[in-house]
Every structure is written in C-alpha cells, then in structure tokens.
Enzyme design. Structure first.
Site, PDB file in Angstrom:
ATOM      1  N   PRO A 127      -6.230   2.417   7.502  1.00 53.98           N
ATOM      2  CA  PRO A 127      -7.176   3.431   7.992  1.00 53.98           C
ATOM      3  C   PRO A 127      -8.619   2.988   7.905  1.00 53.98           C
ATOM      4  O   PRO A 127      -9.145   2.774   6.830  1.00 53.98           O
ATOM      5  CB  PRO A 127      -6.891   4.637   7.098  1.00 53.98           C
ATOM      6  CG  PRO A 127      -6.125   4.133   5.943  1.00 53.98           C
ATOM      7  CD  PRO A 127      -5.523   2.820   6.309  1.00 53.98           C
TER       8      PRO A 127
ATOM      9  N   LYS B 107     -15.122   5.799   5.823  1.00 52.56           N
ATOM     10  CA  LYS B 107     -13.700   5.976   5.557  1.00 52.56           C
ATOM     11  C   LYS B 107     -13.443   7.074   4.535  1.00 52.56           C
ATOM     12  O   LYS B 107     -12.294   7.314   4.165  1.00 52.56           O
ATOM     13  CB  LYS B 107     -13.111   4.651   5.059  1.00 52.56           C
ATOM     14  CG  LYS B 107     -13.299   3.496   6.026  1.00 52.56           C
ATOM     15  CD  LYS B 107     -12.949   2.176   5.365  1.00 52.56           C
ATOM     16  CE  LYS B 107     -13.463   1.016   6.208  1.00 52.56           C
ATOM     17  NZ  LYS B 107     -13.327  -0.284   5.517  1.00 52.56           N
TER      18      LYS B 107
ATOM     19  N   ARG C 253       0.734   2.188  -1.337  1.00 50.06           N
ATOM     20  CA  ARG C 253       0.147   1.127  -2.163  1.00 50.06           C
ATOM     21  C   ARG C 253      -0.826   1.644  -3.224  1.00 50.06           C
ATOM     22  O   ARG C 253      -1.445   0.838  -3.926  1.00 50.06           O
ATOM     23  CB  ARG C 253      -0.539   0.091  -1.262  1.00 50.06           C
ATOM     24  CG  ARG C 253       0.458  -0.609  -0.372  1.00 50.06           C
ATOM     25  CD  ARG C 253      -0.178  -1.605   0.557  1.00 50.06           C
ATOM     26  NE  ARG C 253       0.791  -2.037   1.558  1.00 50.06           N
ATOM     27  CZ  ARG C 253       0.515  -2.774   2.611  1.00 50.06           C
ATOM     28  NH1 ARG C 253      -0.720  -3.169   2.817  1.00 50.06           N
ATOM     29  NH2 ARG C 253       1.442  -3.132   3.458  1.00 50.06           N
TER      30      ARG C 253
ATOM     31  N   ARG D 115      -8.464 -12.321   2.405  1.00 48.39           N
ATOM     32  CA  ARG D 115      -7.919 -11.776   3.656  1.00 48.39           C
ATOM     33  C   ARG D 115      -8.124 -12.782   4.766  1.00 48.39           C
ATOM     34  O   ARG D 115      -8.269 -13.976   4.516  1.00 48.39           O
ATOM     35  CB  ARG D 115      -8.519 -10.421   3.967  1.00 48.39           C
ATOM     36  CG  ARG D 115     -10.014 -10.406   4.082  1.00 48.39           C
ATOM     37  CD  ARG D 115     -10.562  -9.037   3.783  1.00 48.39           C
ATOM     38  NE  ARG D 115     -10.341  -8.696   2.375  1.00 48.39           N
ATOM     39  CZ  ARG D 115     -10.448  -7.496   1.869  1.00 48.39           C
ATOM     40  NH1 ARG D 115     -10.735  -6.503   2.632  1.00 48.39           N
ATOM     41  NH2 ARG D 115     -10.259  -7.274   0.592  1.00 48.39           N
TER      42      ARG D 115
END
Length: 308
Positions: free
Chosen positions: A2, A61, A125, A291
């Site tokens: 998200p 967010k 998670r 990442r």
DNA sequence: GGAATAACCTGGATGC
DNA sequence: TGCATCCAGGTTATTC
C-alpha cells in the site's frame, strides 16, 4: 504494497461507512498491531470504546479517523491512526463475520444509517499498526490532508511532508529539499519527509516516466528535471488511483477485499528482463539497500556523477 | 547533522 | 516430499 493510491482507496471506502459511527466494541487479537500506540491493548480498547468517529483522513500512507470530543461542536482532539505497513488491510465486515486469517484488531461501530459494522484490521507481515494519537495543528495552517478540512494531523504524522496530490503541497520546498540531498534520487523519493505517499513501485514508475536514472544524485537534478519528475509522480499516482491501486497478490485490497488494476500499466517495476515500453531494451533490476530498483538502462542513462 | 544500514515480520517461490 | 534459503519492503533506531 500500500502506497498513496492504495491507502486513498481504503480511506475513500471507509469514509461513508464510519463517519458519524459510534465505536461500540474493540477487540485486539494481537498486540503487535499496536506498536505505535503508547498504551496497552486493554487501554486501547477501553479508550476507543464509546467514542464517535467524525471522518476519515489521509496524508501520504497514514490514515486517521478523527474522534468527536465530549464538548458539543468542539473540534476533534485525537484520532485513531492507521498505517498499513506492507500488508495491512482495513476491511468492512459484518460484526459477527468469521475472523480473517491475519486479523489483528476488530472494531465494531454502530452507524446511524448502516447499522452495526465490523472494521477489521488484518495484517500478514505485522508491519502495520493502529494507535490512538492526539491531533496537533498543521505548521502551514492548511487542512491536515485528504478527507479533512481541519488544520490538524495526528502527532505521529506531523513530521512527514504533504503528498504530491495534496493541494497544499509545497513545490518550492520539494525542489529545495532535492537540491540539498547528496543522495540517489530513488532514495530521496522514498524519504517521507521530502514528499509522502511514494513507495518503491511508484518511485520506479515516476523515474521511468521522467527518464531519470534511480542513482542520479538528487542535488544535481536541474529545476526542469525536478519539475518533470514531480509532474510524472502526480501522473502516476492519479492513474493508479483511478485504477484502484496496484495489486500483485491478495496483500493489497480495498475495504471490500477487491484488488486494484494498476499493475497492468506498470512500465518498470517488477518487469526485470521484459522489453521497455519505449525502446525495447530489457528492463534492469539493481539492488538498492535492502530492496531493488527497476529501470530502462537506455532511456534512463546513468549520469557520470551518479550517487551509489 | 546527514547519510547509510540493520532490524522488524510472514509466507510464497526456489533450490537442493 | 521436505527442508533451508531467499525475497518482498515501510518505517525507525542505530551506526558511521
């Protein structure tokens, strides 16, 4: 995962269902969902029960549900703050619906029109969290974010910048921050104090659209390039919002458990080895911290000054 | 003070 | 088939 469009879809879904609703019950199944909350699970449940939700707001967010004060017509002084982390979901369910597989918290609200509803926080998670947080005034006196006219934000959201779709987004400040960052532009885009709401997916997509290599030093971007990047960021975010967000699996869904469709429009993210939609060169993936970044090595040339 | 990195966490994918 | 390992990544504390 998200990011701004996905969180906005959730906020917009929650708004009509919870605005004006009374919290009649709270059940914390897993205290790890309250890592941002300073008190205990029991204290969270007790503090929230009996409160009335007056809206659903979002910055970047983070989303929050402002709570009515006991004073008639008084402005909300606190809110339930939610961050979905990587896999968090806020789902609307029947109050007695079977628990979700990764359900962490369930709130039961009584809405004057819709009746009783279950607001379920589910998170595989456990990077997401809920908290009760005081509202503080915004530094620019503008509304705190999308979905609220009030010039206030939860205290734990106050440090992040506005997102590029916010009417009060400060473009000059954005360019100034870029100019002072001696770091790769990809890393800077993920810094929520520069511009909020951007994660790995939309950072890669905006950089592809703006033809900027992810390792380009932010401070060496020209004003023209910074403006182009900002325009592409807005374009990508708006397009994703119109498509209901990006879903690769069941991890991101709206309040009804439905997936978004933006993944079919991705040009770089997750397309390693596939031909670039502009020039046909295979999309490349490079490690970036813990990442990865995806880009076209031909359209997005690595400048000689590229940061590492 | 700014920048980089590690840690948190779970489950699907992959390799042996 | 079963086990081990890798990978995904938002935020924040820690380290450099």
């Amino acid at each position: 995962m998200p990011e701004l469009p996905e969180v906005e879809v959730v906020r917009a879904g929650l708004e009509p269902a919870v605005t004006g609703a009374l919290v009649v019950g709270v059940d914390v199944h897993d205290a790890r969902a309250l890592t941002r909350h300073p008190g205990s699970s029991a204290e969270f449940e007790a503090s929230l029960t009996g409160r009335r939700i007056v809206g659903a707001a979002r910055r970047g967010k983070f989303l929050w549900l402002p709570l009515a004060t006991s004073t008639p017509h008084g402005d909300p002084a606190d809110a339930v703050v939610a961050h979905l982390g990587m896999s968090g979901q806020l789902l609307l369910r029947a109050p007695a619906a079977a628990p979700e597989r990764h359900e962490r918290v369930r709130m039961i609200v009584d809405h004057p029109v819709h009746g009783e509803l279950g607001v379920v926080f589910s998170d595989q998670r456990t990077f997401g969290s809920l908290a009760l947080d005081p509202l503080v005034p915004t530094v620019d006196a503008a509304p705190g974010g999308w979905g609220t006219p009030a010039p206030s934000v939860p205290a734990q959201v106050a440090h992040i910048a506005r997102d590029p779709l916010d009417e009060a987004f400060d473009e000059r400040r954005f360019r100034t921050r870029l100019g002072r960052k001696d770091s790769a532009i990809k890393r800077v885009l993920l810094d929520q104090t520069v511009a909020s709401g951007i994660g790995n997916i939309y950072a890669d997509e905006a950089l592809w659209a703006a033809r900027i290599h992810p390792e380009t030093s932010a401070r060496l971007l020209s004003t023209r390039a910074a403006n182009r990047l900002l325009a592409e960021l807005r374009g990508v975010l708006l397009k994703a919002l119109a498509e209901g967000g990006t879903s690769f699996d069941a991890l991101y869904v709206n309040v009804n458990g439905e997936s978004g469709y933006f993944s079919r429009y991705l040009h770089s993210y997750g397309r390693t080895g596939e031909p670039c939609d502009r020039c046909g060169t295979p999309i490349k993936r490079i490690a970036f911290g813990n990442r990865s970044s995806h880009f076209c090595p031909r359209c997005q040339r690595k400048p000689s000054h590229a940061s590492t």
